[in-house]
Design a protein around this motif. Structure first.
Motif, PDB file in Angstrom:
ATOM      1  N   GLU A   1      31.881  32.360  48.780  1.00  0.00           N
ATOM      2  CA  GLU A   1      32.906  32.604  47.759  1.00  0.00           C
ATOM      3  C   GLU A   1      33.379  34.052  47.917  1.00  0.00           C
TER       4      GLU A   1
ATOM      5  N   PHE B   1      36.844  35.477  44.015  1.00  0.00           N
ATOM      6  CA  PHE B   1      36.809  34.605  42.836  1.00  0.00           C
ATOM      7  C   PHE B   1      38.235  34.481  42.305  1.00  0.00           C
TER       8      PHE B   1
ATOM      9  N   THR C   1      34.476  34.457  36.629  1.00  0.00           N
ATOM     10  CA  THR C   1      33.280  33.630  36.496  1.00  0.00           C
ATOM     11  C   THR C   1      32.570  33.870  35.164  1.00  0.00           C
TER      12      THR C   1
ATOM     13  N   HIS D   1      35.564  30.973  45.207  1.00  0.00           N
ATOM     14  CA  HIS D   1      35.120  30.413  43.931  1.00  0.00           C
ATOM     15  C   HIS D   1      36.382  29.968  43.194  1.00  0.00           C
TER      16      HIS D   1
END
Length: 420
Positions: free
Chosen positions: A196, A199, A203, A242
């Motif tokens: 990942e 992102f 998150t 991600h």
């Protein structure tokens, strides 16, 4: 009969680390399929022959034999998305920097004891740990486990979005720095595989919902994503992300990402697009984003569309609350020993839909090995591959979930776990 010659041959084979491992069946996850009453011949850490026990005992009459004929032999497991070395020690222990790698090595041994001989580890930057990716690499050099590192930047969904990166380590960065293409280029160059790497969504990490109200917020514009992807591809690297939610997944596909980690909330139309673009997916049925994680039905749809799916733990995570397929009744952080358990519901559904056991086991072996770029090294049992093997009471994930039922683990031909 030349007795001295036979003795010398046996001694020579033992000195070279040459032996035969036999089992009641071998699930190869290769073109060989499943071999009943099979055997694997190993020399100097590599597989040099695979076949039926009847054939190989005649071909290698003097070889050392490890008799596991009551058990199943499979490739060892690969968990291609973890946080065992950076975030897990501070989450699980009253960690201090001086002991950080001691705790990390203990977690690696837990993974090894769970049948996992290869990991994809994310290095994101941690506010309490000012370690570089080379510090992590040096810390695990002596461990009998294959670790690929994905260097990343990370955005956490606090009231004020907080950003870190593998290269800036414990120092938080602002959004402008997050998009600094010179920093992106350095992160890309340091990364081993498409983890990942960025992102797209902020998150929730391991925080409670009230602590991360902006979890899921899209951090980048499409134009920013395209520039970042171009830098990775110009560097000869693939890039993963991600990502969760239809809007963010569509942006990832438009920008040209190679691997989607999580892809929670993916629609049928986006699954078709993933298939067309030959993008791979790392599913995390336990959680990892702000949305409901990958269900067994989601994973089946991906597989039905010829998308290579890898199932991973994202260790250490609390189980997402409200799922119907997870067996957990608590919110304690879950790690490598739960890999088979979280994969089993999807694996059982794939079996009901007539996938064979080799295709099914690939979600824990060959597919994640390919994500790591190690598909020519491990993940299958075939000639020329490293002898990363399991001896177990059944097929991992499909038939067993208790790590105690994994009886032996071999890493590059060496036995590293023994429960017999």
């Amino acid at each position: 009969m030349d007795i001295s010659g036979s003795i010398n041959a046996i001694l020579g084979e033992l000195m070279m680390g040459k032996y035969m491992l036999c089992g009641k069946k071998i699930v190869t996850v290769s073109h060989l399929g499943t071999i009943e009453n099979g055997a694997v011949v190993v020399e100097e850490g590599k597989i040099i022959d695979v076949g039926t026990w009847d054939r190989l005992e005649k071909k290698y009459p003097a070889i050392k034999l490890i008799d596991c004929s009551d058990f199943v032999i499979t490739p060892s497991l690969v968990d291609c998305h973890t946080h065992l070395l950076e975030f897990a020690p501070t989450s699980l222990y009253p960690d201090a920097p001086i002991n950080h790698f001691v705790a990390g090595k203990e977690l690696l041994f837990d993974a090894l004891s769970s049948g996992i001989t290869a990991l994809g580890e994310q290095i994101c930057g941690h506010p309490q740990c000012d370690f570089s990716v080379n510090d992590y690499r040096n810390a695990i050099k002596d461990m009998p486990i294959d670790i690929s590192f994905a260097t990343t930047s990370i955005s956490i969904g606090f009231d004020e979005l907080t950003h870190f990166s593998a290269l800036t380590q414990s120092k938080s960065i602002d959004r402008k720095t997050l998009n600094d293409l010179s920093l992106v280029r350095l992160i890309a160059q340091a990364s081993d595989y498409p983890g990942e790497n960025i992102f797209i969504n902020a998150t929730p990490a391991n925080f409670t919902a009230n602590e991360v109200p902006r979890a899921g917020e899209i951090v980048y514009t499409l134009e920013e994503l395209k520039k970042i992807v171009d830098i990775y591809h110009q560097s000869g690297k693939q890039i993963g992300t991600h990502v969760a939610g239809e809007e963010a997944i569509d942006m990832a596909l438009e920008a040209g990402f190679d691997v989607l980690h999580h892809a929670h909330g993916i629609s049928d139309a986006l699954i078709e697009k993933v298939s067309e673009q030959k993008v791979r997916v790392v599913a995390t049925p336990i959680g990892g984003t702000h949305l409901m994680p990958n269900s067994p039905g989601d994973i089946l749809k991906l597989m039905d569309n010829k998308i290579p799916v890898s199932i991973s733990t994202d260790s250490y995570l609390p189980p997402f609350q409200g799922t119907s397929w997870l067996p957990f009744q608590d919110t304690e952080l879950k790690g490598p020993k739960e890999l088979m358990l979280i994969a089993q519901p999807a694996m059982h559904l794939l079996k009901k839909q007539h996938y064979n056991e080799n295709e099914i086991l690939a979600v824990l072996t060959a597919n994640p090995a390919e994500i790591l770029g190690k598909e020519k090294h491990f993940g299958k049992i075939e000639v020329g591959m490293e002898a990363n093997l399991l001896v177990a009471e059944g097929i991992p994930g499909l038939e067993i979930t208790d790590v105690e039922k994994i009886k032996k683990v071999f890493y590059k031909g060496q036995q590293v776990v023994n429960r017999i």
